[in-house]
Design an enzyme around this catalytic site. Structure first.
Site, mmCIF file in Angstrom:
data_model
loop_
_atom_site.group_PDB
_atom_site.id
_atom_site.type_symbol
_atom_site.label_atom_id
_atom_site.label_comp_id
_atom_site.label_asym_id
_atom_site.label_seq_id
_atom_site.Cartn_x
_atom_site.Cartn_y
_atom_site.Cartn_z
ATOM 1 N N SER B 272 0.846 -1.189 0.000
ATOM 2 C CA SER B 272 0.000 0.000 0.000
ATOM 3 C C SER B 272 0.879 1.235 0.000
ATOM 4 C CB SER B 272 -0.881 -0.025 1.256
ATOM 5 O OG SER B 272 -1.302 1.279 1.601
ATOM 6 N N LYS B 278 0.213 -3.570 4.866
ATOM 7 C CA LYS B 278 -0.631 -4.269 3.907
ATOM 8 C C LYS B 278 0.118 -5.212 2.964
ATOM 9 C CE LYS B 278 -4.406 -3.843 3.248
ATOM 10 N NZ LYS B 278 -5.059 -2.897 2.349
ATOM 11 N N GLU B 285 -7.231 -10.427 -7.227
ATOM 12 C CA GLU B 285 -8.249 -9.407 -7.511
ATOM 13 C C GLU B 285 -8.361 -9.139 -9.011
ATOM 14 O OE1 GLU B 285 -6.227 -6.725 -4.563
ATOM 15 O OE2 GLU B 285 -8.286 -6.013 -4.321
#
Lengths: 456, 456, 456, 456
Positions: B272, B278, B285
Site C-alpha cells: 500500500s 498491507k 483481484e
C-alpha cells in the site's frame, strides 16, 4: 422442527421464491426423482416397497402437473419442495425418504441440465425447419438475380438462391453450437449431494443411464457450482438470434418501397393506427429486435457467475430467469422466421432491374484486362477511371465510346461491351462456393445432404 | 487512377484506418498471400516466374515484419494494403497481380480465421498449463481438510485437493470450447472474392491444404459476412475468464485475515502507498476484475453484428479490436493464474480448525438417523432442532447430553458422538465424484489421463 | 375495412402482440385519452357532447381496469387498441373519434414517459426509505469499531456508523439519477402524431398541463423515436442495483462464520434441504445477484436502439419488457434491502476484536514519525520493516522492544506504544468526512438534512 | 525497506501495472499534488520552504510530461508512483513528504474525477459543434421534402430540416447527460486517505477550491469506493453513441442506390480493393459500428463493481481502460459526424420524387373525412379500402374515379383530389413541433437559442 425461530418476511419470500418460474422444471424433477428412488432401492438404501410407494406418488404428481391440476401452495418456495411436499401428502411419511442421498443443490443442477439438453435439441429441430424452408425457397428462386451488397452499396450480382443459402449455413453452424451445448449438459450432477458427495453407496451411473445422461460429473464441488451449460445455451441462442436479426434487417430493407425486392404476406405484417396505407413488416422487425435481448441474457449470466465463490450460492437462482426467456424467445423467433419465409413473395422485375445495374460489372471488366496481362491493381485503376468518367458524363459504362476507352487502356476492345451484357457477370463466378449456377446447384445438393443426415 | 476526386479527411482517416491494430495479422496475411500466389500459378492464372517474384518479395516482407523493420507509411489504411504496397515496391509491377482473384473481404476473413484458430489452440495450451498446476497442488494437498461452503456458510468439509480439482474440470470444459472454436475457424473463406466468388478457375482446396484449413466455405456470401468464429472465441474466452474470476474471488477471500486459509507469494502481491502493514492479493483481484471485460467484448461483437445486412460492412472492422484484447487479456490472466497457483501457500492449521467445526457434521447425524429408518425429511428436522438447542445454549453438538438427545429422537444413541468425531465426515462421502480419499484418488488419475491424452 | 386481405398467422400474433405485458400502461393510457378528448373539445375538433360521451366511457374503462374486470379479448394486440375498442363498445361510434389527431406512435411514447416518470419518482421514494434505515442503524451503532478493508485486507478501523453511511451517499446519488430521469421524461410526446405532427390545430400545452408534463417535445420526428428516458431509467436502476450488490456482498461476507460480524434475522434467511445446521443469507445473496440483470436490461435497450432508422420501428416494442422488469426487480430489491437492514444484528464483540488488530495502526505509527519530521515515504518504509520483523518473529507490533525499534529509527520512542493503544486510531482521523466521531456526527446531521429536504 | 521479501513476478507486473494507460492522468496528478502541497503548508503540516521545493519539482515534472520527456522507468507501477519518484529525484528527500495525509486511494479517485469532469465538458463541446452543423444544414435544406418513415415504410412526408433537427434534440439531451456527469464528478475525494480520513488537520475545501471542485465528498469510505461518475460518463457516452449509430445507419441507407437521398463527400468515403465502381459510406458505417463498444464499456464497468466489497479493491483499476477508450472513441465519432455532415450532399430530386408518393397522403384523406364528421376509426377504414382498391387495380389514389370513391363513402367529393395535390400534406401538420414550415422555423429559432445560451 426448524433451525429458525421466526417466519420469513413476505418481501423476502417474494424475492426468494422461485416457484413462479421454476414450475417449468416439474417434469424433469419428477423424472429424476423416479430414477433416484429406483436407484436407492436397487442399492438397498430404501426398500422395494418404499420405492413402489414413491413411484406411485410420483406418477400421480406427474399426472397432476400434466393436467394442470397440481395443487400449488402459497408457501411452496420452489418446484422441488412442492413436489416433495406433494409426494408426502400422497404417500405418507415415506415421502420423507425421497430426499435421502440428495440435496437441492445437485437436484436443481440436474433438472436444469435436463432442461438445457432437451431444449438445445428441440431448438435445433426448429432451426432445421428454417433451414429446410430456405432450401425450398432457394430452389424456387434458383436463377433470379439480385444485387449483392457490400457497405449497402451494390457490388456484384448473385442469384437469390445463393443469397438465401448464406442463411442456411449460418443456421447449420447454430445447430453445431446447440449440439455442443447438449453435449455439455450430458454429465449427470445428481449424486453430488450438497457439495461433497453423499454418505451412501449410490450408483450414479444407473441414474445417468435411466435419465439418458452420457456420463456422471467427476467432481461433486464442481457439479453443484457448474452452470457452464447454461452459458453455452445462452451463447448458442444469442448467436442464432443475431443471425435472425440480420435476416430480419434485410427483409425490412427489401420491404421498403425503395428496394421493393420482397413483400411479406398479410399474415406476417400489420397496419398502422393512423396511416391507412401502411403495411409494416413487423415480423422481420421483431426478428431484428430480439437479438439484443438474447445477448443480454448471456452477459447477465456471466455477471451472475462473476467472482462467485464455490459452491452453490443463491445467486444461481437467476440462471432460470435467463434460460427460460432465452429459449422461449428464440423458439418463437425461429417459428416466425420459418412462417415468414414460407410466405414471402419476391418481386422478380424489381430484383432483375437492380441487378442489371452496369456498374456491378466493373470487376468483370477489370478481370478482362487481367486476362489480357494487365496486373490487377493496374486494371482496377483503369476501370475506376472509366467509372468516374461515366458518372461525370451521366452515362452508363456501355455508353462510353471505343475512343474514350482507348484513352484509358489499349487492352479495351469490343469484349468490353460483351462483358457488360448482363448474365455473364453471374455465370463467370465459377469458383467453388461462387454464384455461378453449377456451383449453386452443387451447394443445394450439399445442403440437402446436410438436412438428410440422421447423424447431424 | 481512382474513382475519387478528393483526398480523405484526416479525422475520417483516423476513424477508418485499422493499421494501428491490424498489423498483428501480418504473418497470417503473408502466409495466405504465399498460398494464393502458388495456387494462381498452379492454375495458370499467373506464370511460374511471376509467382517466384511474388514469393520472393513476400519472403522479404515476412523478414521485415519479424524483425520489426517493415516500413509502414502514414497512409497505409490496413495491413493488407500495406503488404501489397510493399510487395509492389520490392517486386515491381507484378506485385499488382497478387490481388488477382481475391478481395479484401475474403482476405481479411481468412487472416482472422487463421488468427482465431491459432490463438484458440494457443490459449488452450495455456489452459492446460494451469490444469497441470492444479493437479500438482491437489496432489500436494491431498488430505488437507477445508470447509466446503454453500451461500458462503460452512456446509460440509472436503479435501483441499477435491476443491482445487473443481477448477481443473472447469478448465477442461474451457479447452473443449476453445477446440470447438478452432473447428469453427477451420473453413477457408479465401476464394470467395468480394462476395460472389471470383472470375477465375481457382483451386480453393489446394489453398486450404497449404494453410492447414480442414475445408472450404460452401457459400461465398456467407464466407465474407461470417464472424461466428469470432463470437465463438469471445464466448469461450468469457467463460474461461468467468472461471478465473471465481478462482480469484476465492483466493481474495482466503487471503483475508478472517479466513486466513492461504497466502500469495510476495511475487504475486503488492503493498500500500500509505499503510505499511498491507499485503494485498492483487493478482487474485485482477483475475476477478477481468471477467466483465471479456464478457463485454462478447456482447459488443453481438452488437456489431446485430441487424447488419449481408455481406461485408465496414462495421466488421470492429471485430479485431475485441478479439485482440480478449486474447491478450485472457492469456495474461492464465499465465498469472498459473504462476499464482504454483507459489501459493496454504495454512494447514487454519484450514483444519475451520473444517473441524462440528456443525459441519449435521448432515452426517441426519443420515445416521436415516440408517436407523427415520425418513430423511424427519431426521433433518430432528437435527435442525438439535442445532437450535446447541446455539441457544451456546454449546457444541457433542456437548449435548444423551438426555437432551432423547428429547428429540429415540434413535439418537452413542453413535451420535462417534459421528461427531472429525474425519469420518469426509471419508463417508463415498459416492462417485465425492470427497472420500479413494474417490479423490480416482479423480486425480482421471485428471492425469486427461492431461496426457494427445488427442484431447 | 382493412388494407389487408388475410388474417395474421398465430405465430406472428404471438410474436407481435404486446398486450401480455403492456396492459400495465392501462391507467396512463386512460389518463392521456381523457386529457386528449378534453383538448379536442376545447379546440372545437369534437363537440362537448362527444367529449362527455368519451369521458364517461373512459371512466368506466378505468373502473374496469382498477377492479380487474376489463374484458380483454384474444385479438387485442395492445392495450391502446383494447381500450379504444372498449370505449367504442361502451360509447358507440363516437369512440372512433378518440383517435383523432393522435397516432399509436405518440400515444405509446406518452404512456411510457408517464410510466417512467411515475416510477422514477416512486423508486426514489423507496430509495429514501432505505436511506432512512441506514441513518437509523448508523445512529444505533455510532461508536462501534469495525475494520475498514482495502483489497479485503484489514486496513484501518472505522466506526460501523461511518461504514453504513457510505451506502447512504451512494443511494443519495441514486436519487439524483432517478430525478434526472424524471426530468428527461417530462416533455410531452402526445400531439406529434405518427411522426410529422397532426392535421389539426391542437393545444399540446393544455394536454401537458393536465397530465403534469413540464413541457412539450419540440420535434415530432424525435418525439416518436425517442426512448432516451428509458435508457436513463435503466441506467439509474442499474447503478442503484450495483450499489445494492455491494451491500449484499458485504453482508454475505459478514454473515460467514469467519467474519461473524452480523447475522440476518430469520425473516430474511433460509435453510438447507439437506444440511440442518445451515442459515443462509439468501436476501443478501439475491441483492448481489440481481445487479447483472439490471445492467443487462440497459445493454439490451442500447442494442435495440443501435442503428435503428427514425422514426418508430416495431423494435421499440422491446422497451417495455426491459423497463417493466427493471422497475419491478429494483423495487423488490429496495424493499428487501430496507427490511433486511432494519432487522440485522451486528456482533459487537466480533467487530471489536477484529478492529483491535494492531497492524491496523501501522499508518498511525508512520504518521507519528512524520510529525517528528521524517518524510512520509521514509517513515512508511520504517514501519514496513517493523511489520516484517513482527511477522517474522510472530509477535504483535507492541511486543517489539525499544531496542528493536531503535534499530529502525531514532524517532521511535515511548509514543510508539501509546499510538498502538486502541481507539486513538479512529479518533485521529479528524479530516472532514473522516471517521473521528465528531466528523461522523457532522455527517449524520448532514444526512438528516438531506432526508428532510422537501426540495431534494 | 519493504514489507516484502521477494520481487514481483514479471507476469504479475504486466497484469498489475497500470502505467501503460494511466500516464494520461499525469497532468491531473500534478495539479492535485500542487494543490495538496500548498494546503499542507497552509495548515502547517509541512514548511513553506518544503512546499516551494515540492512545487518547483512538480513544475519541472509538468514540463517533462508536456514535452514528452518524462523519464518513465520499467518498474514504475502507475503514474502516481512515477511522479512521486520523479519529484524525489528532483527535490531530494522532501519528495517523500508529498504523500503526507494522502493515499493512492483518494489520489486516484481525485485524478479520475478531474479527468471525467474535464472530458464530460470537453465532449459536450464537441456535441455542440455537431448540433451547430445540424442547424446549419437544416437552414440550408429548410423546405426540401423527404419521406418520413415508420417501420422503414414511407409514412408521411416531412421537411429535411425537420428530420435533421430531430438529431439536434437528441444531442441536446446528450449535453444534459454530460453536464449531469460533470456535476457528479464535482465532489473532491482527496483528503479521504486510504479509507478512514487522515491523521492531520487538513483543509479539504481549500484544495477543492484550488482544483475547481464544487464540494468535498462527505464520507471517506464512500469517496475511495465510488466510481459512480465513471458509470455516469459511460452511460452518457453510450447514449450519445447510440444516437450517432442511428444517424450513421440512416446515412448508410440514404447512400444506397435504392434510396439515393444523399452522398458523402469523397473525404468521408472509401473505395473497394476489388470493385472499381464502389464508393462506400465508411464514415457512416463506423458511426453505426461504434455504439456497441460504448455500451460494452458501460456494462463491463457495472460488472467490475458488481458485488465488490468496500472500499478500494484492485478491480477498480479496470475503470481507466474503459473510460479512456470510451472518451477517445466518442470524441472521434463526434468529430467525424460533424465533418461528414458538413460535407454531405442531399439529392433534391430523389427526395422530392420519393416524398411525392401519393400513398403518403392517406392520413390526410382520412382527416378530410373526419372534418366531414366521420369518426376517425371509420374514416381510417374507408381510406384503407381505397388503398387496397388502388393497389389491386395498379393505379394511384388520384386515379380512382368519383364513382369508385362513392362506393366507399358519400363524404368523398372533389376535395379528395385537392388533398392529394402535393405540398399540403406537409403544411397541414400545423401542431406544435410539427413539420409545417412555420413550426420548423419556430423550432430553428429555439435551437439557435439553445446553442447561444451560455448557461446551457
Amino acid at each position: 422442527m426448524s433451525r429458525f425461530g421466526e417466519p420469513q418476511d413476505p418481501v423476502f419470500q417474494k424475492l426468494n421464491a422461485s416457484i413462479s418460474f421454476d414450475w417449468r422444471l416439474g417434469p424433469y424433477d419428477v423424472a429424476q426423482s423416479r430414477a433416484h428412488a429406483s436407484m436407492l432401492a436397487a442399492q438397498g438404501i430404501i426398500s422395494d416397497a418404499e420405492r413402489d410407494e414413491l413411484l406411485s406418488a410420483l406418477e400421480e404428481v406427474e399426472r397432476e402437473l400434466d393436467e394442470g391440476r397440481f395443487p400449488f401452495r402459497p408457501d411452496d418456495e420452489d418446484i422441488h419442495m412442492a413436489i416433495e411436499r406433494r409426494v408426502t401428502e400422497l404417500a405418507g411419511a415415506v415421502g420423507g425418504k425421497l430426499h435421502t442421498a440428495r440435496s437441492r443443490n445437485d437436484q436443481v443442477a440436474t433438472d436444469l441440465a435436463m432442461f438445457v439438453r432437451a431444449h438445445a435439441l428441440g431448438t435445433a429441430d426448429r432451426v432445421t425447419a428454417v433451414m429446410a424452408t430456405l432450401v425450398d425457397q432457394a430452389e424456387a428462386h434458383l436463377d433470379w438475380p439480385i444485387p449483392g451488397y457490400t457497405h449497402l452499396q451494390r457490388a456484384q450480382p448473385v442469384y437469390l438462391s445463393h443469397h438465401l443459402l448464406a442463411y442456411f449455413w449460418m443456421l447449420e453452424r447454430d445447430r453445431e453450437r446447440l449440439r455442443f451445448t447438449a453435449a455439455q449438459a450430458d454429465r449427470l450432477p445428481l449424486g453430488s449431494g450438497a457439495l461433497a458427495g453423499v454418505n451412501f453407496a449410490t450408483d450414479r451411473r444407473a441414474v445417468a443411464a435411466e435419465l439418458g445422461f452420457g456420463s456422471v460429473s467427476p467432481n461433486s464441488v464442481d457439479a453443484v457450482s457448474n452452470r457452464d451449460f447454461v452459458l453455452d445455451l445462452l451463447a448458442a441462442a444469442a448467436t442464432c438470434a443475431t443471425h435472425l436479426s440480420r435476416l430480419g434487417a434485410e427483409i425490412v430493407l427489401w420491404s421498403s418501397e425503395e428496394f421493393g425486392f420482397s413483400e411479406l404476406s398479410d399474415a406476417f405484417a400489420s397496419g398502422s393506427s393512423i396511416m391507412p396505407q401502411k403495411k409494416n413488416p413487423d415480423a422481420a422487425e421483431l426478428l431484428r429486435a430480439k437479438a439484443p435481448r438474447l445477448a443480454a441474457h448471456l452477459v447477465a449470466m456471466h455477471g451472475v457467475l462473476h467472482g462467485l465463490p464455490l459452491t452453490y450460492n443463491k445467486d444461481l437462482q437467476e440462471d432460470k430467469v435467463h434460460v427460460f426467456d432465452a429459449v422461449d424467445t428464440l423458439d418463437l423467433c425461429l417459428d416466425a422466421a420459418r412462417g415468414m419465409l414460407e410466405d414471402i413473395t419476391f418481386r422478380r422485375s424489381r430484383l432483375a432491374a437492380a441487378a442489371a445495374d452496369e456498374f456491378l460489372a466493373a470487376t468483370d471488366v477489370a478481370d478482362l484486362l487481367v486476362r489480357r496481362g494487365v496486373p490487377f491493381r493496374e486494371s482496377h485503376g483503369v476501370v475506376a477511371g472509366l467509372v468516374r468518367r461515366a458518372l461525370d458524363e451521366g452515362v452508363t459504362l456501355s455508353e462510353l465510346s471505343p475512343e474514350v476507352l482507348a484513352e484509358y487502356s489499349e487492352a479495351l476492345d469490343e469484349e468490353f461491351y460483351a462483358v457488360l451484357a448482363e448474365g455473364a457477370w453471374l455465370e463467370s463466378k465459377v469458383s467453388e462456393g461462387g454464384t455461378a449456377l453449377p456451383r449453386v446447384r452443387e451447394q443445394l445438393a450439399q445442403a440437402r445432404r446436410v438436412l438428410e443426415d440422421p447423424a447431424a
